[in-house]
Design a protein around this motif. Structure first.
Motif: not given
Length: 437
Positions: A122-135, A148-160
């Motif tokens: 909660i303390l780290a969430n900037p949307r409590y200031t009334g601004h919309e924050v994305w990305n 071997d690119i035919t094996l495909g890839h995996r999706t990894k979620q990270s913090w910006n």
């Protein structure tokens, strides 16, 4: 060509979403943060989506409880309280935590009380200031094998990083805290983290705990910690589960956990050793010897396990060579370093398994040799009673012992899953990728 077109579409979509968040302050979906609810904001501006019934939404404060709690958290933190103190105060006042406040969308969480991680989020969430924050987060696509690119890839979620977040130019919903208070809270969090991130000396203890890592609490299923009190080693469970609940959480009706549970080691070990010694009692000795010998014979038939370990080591060597070649071709060094580290970890694990299995095959004892060793030891019960703590730890490890303490009944249950490999067979389907079972 299809991959290039896919990347162009992705760039266009992300650019459009960034513009909508920054210029229009549009809510781009997702769950509303604690303290807000969603309100209808009219039809979607895209005619095609409007025809499908899609509508826009905006954030509105969740009065009277949740919004006031957010303001209380920021105010107490700026006054100098920490995450833990704030969580304890909220729990003590009977305020539902975020998962309990919105039970319909959190059926998978128990929600007995507030945790430090919830206060920090909660303390780290900037949307409590009334601004919309994305990305604030991104999804990276990482190839499973760069050779071997035919094996495909995996999706990894990270913090910006915060400088990559997209802020709306103007406040677009009612703020719960001012922008100045939010910046002051972030500065205070950064200062505290820097003070806490200094290297700590390793913790050492002069007291051997024979059941280290093997005693669990029946209430929270957490491993009990060693504690030396009144000249005797104990194992304790403070009411602090995986969500880092504090001792205040023991007062909640959901957990029904005392603040602290203790069990003395010398109240458990004699009976545990007696239980182990039953297998080597004179009446059961012959059967135990046959079982030990049979288990060693089974270990001798584990050539497929050795072969799997050797194949894994060879595959890791091949992958490391490919990664180094990719590094020479100019691939991102940080990414290659991470891949090499993971592969070396897999190789080390396979090498340990190979060494242990190889050693087990070289130290096979006959039934007569086992019988002679037992006679040299004398009584198993007395040998266990006088054994060094380090030796007993190795014995309990080999037996795969797991002890569970039931505080109300004041009993300890013991389960044993020996580490020896008991069976190995091919998949009955007879496919080209055999599985061990």
């Amino acid at each position: 060509m299809s991959k290039g077109e896919r990347n162009r579409i992705k760039i266009r979509v992300r650019t459009a979403m960034a513009s909508q968040a920054q210029l229009e302050g549009r809510f781009l979906g997702g769950r509303p943060p604690y303290g807000y609810t969603l309100e209808d904001a009219g039809p979607h501006p895209n005619p095609a989506k409007a025809a499908d019934g899609k509508r826009l939404h905006r954030l509105v404060p969740d009065h009277p409880v949740a919004a006031a709690v957010v303001q209380r958290i920021f105010a107490e933190y700026l006054r100098g309280l920490g995450y833990l103190a704030i969580a304890i105060g909220l729990t003590h006042d009977g305020i539902p935590c975020p998962s309990a406040h919105d039970r319909a969308r959190n059926p998978h969480r128990t929600g007995p009380a507030w945790s430090k991680s919830a206060v920090a989020a909660i303390l780290a969430n900037p949307r409590y200031t009334g601004h919309e924050v994305w990305n604030k987060q991104r999804k990276d696509e990482v190839l499973l094998d760069i050779d071997d690119i035919t094996l495909g890839h995996r999706t990894k979620q990270s913090w910006n990083k915060p400088d990559q977040w997209i802020w709306s130019a103007q406040p677009v919903h009612e703020p719960l805290v001012s922008l100045d208070d939010f910046k002051a809270a972030q500065a205070q969090r950064s200062s505290r983290h820097q003070q806490r991130d200094h290297p700590r000396p390793p913790r050492t203890t002069t007291h051997p705990y024979v059941l280290r890592g093997r005693m669990r609490c029946s209430i929270c299923r957490r491993t009990m910690q060693g504690s030396f009190n009144n000249g005797h080693p104990h194992y304790r469970c403070r009411c602090r589960c995986r969500c880092r609940y504090t001792t205040e959480y023991a007062r909640t009706t959901v957990l029904d956990h005392p603040p602290t549970i203790y069990v003395r080691e010398d109240a458990v070990l004699p009976r545990l050793d007696a239980w182990i010694a039953q297998s080597f009692a004179p009446a059961r000795l012959d059967r135990a010897l046959r079982e030990l010998q049979r288990s060693q014979e089974t270990t001798l038939t584990t050539a497929p396990a050795l072969e799997v370990a050797r194949i894994t080591i060879a595959d890791c060597d091949r992958r490391i060579a490919h990664y180094r070649a990719a590094l020479d071709r100019g691939t991102d060094p940080e990414l290659i370093t991470r891949w090499i580290t993971q592969t070396q970890t897999e190789k080390a694990a396979a090498q340990r398994q190979l060494n242990e299995t190889d050693q087990a095959q070289r130290t096979v004892l006959t039934e007569d040799q086992i019988h002679e060793l037992i006679e040299q030891l004398g009584g198993i019960h007395s040998a266990l009673a006088t054994a060094a703590p380090e030796d007993k730890q190795q014995l309990y490890l080999a037996l795969g012992l797991t002890l569970t303490y039931y505080a109300k009944e004041r009993i300890v249950t013991v389960e044993s899953q020996p580490a020896l490999l008991c069976a190995y067979a091919l998949c009955p389907r007879g496919d080209l990728n055999p599985h061990a079972r």
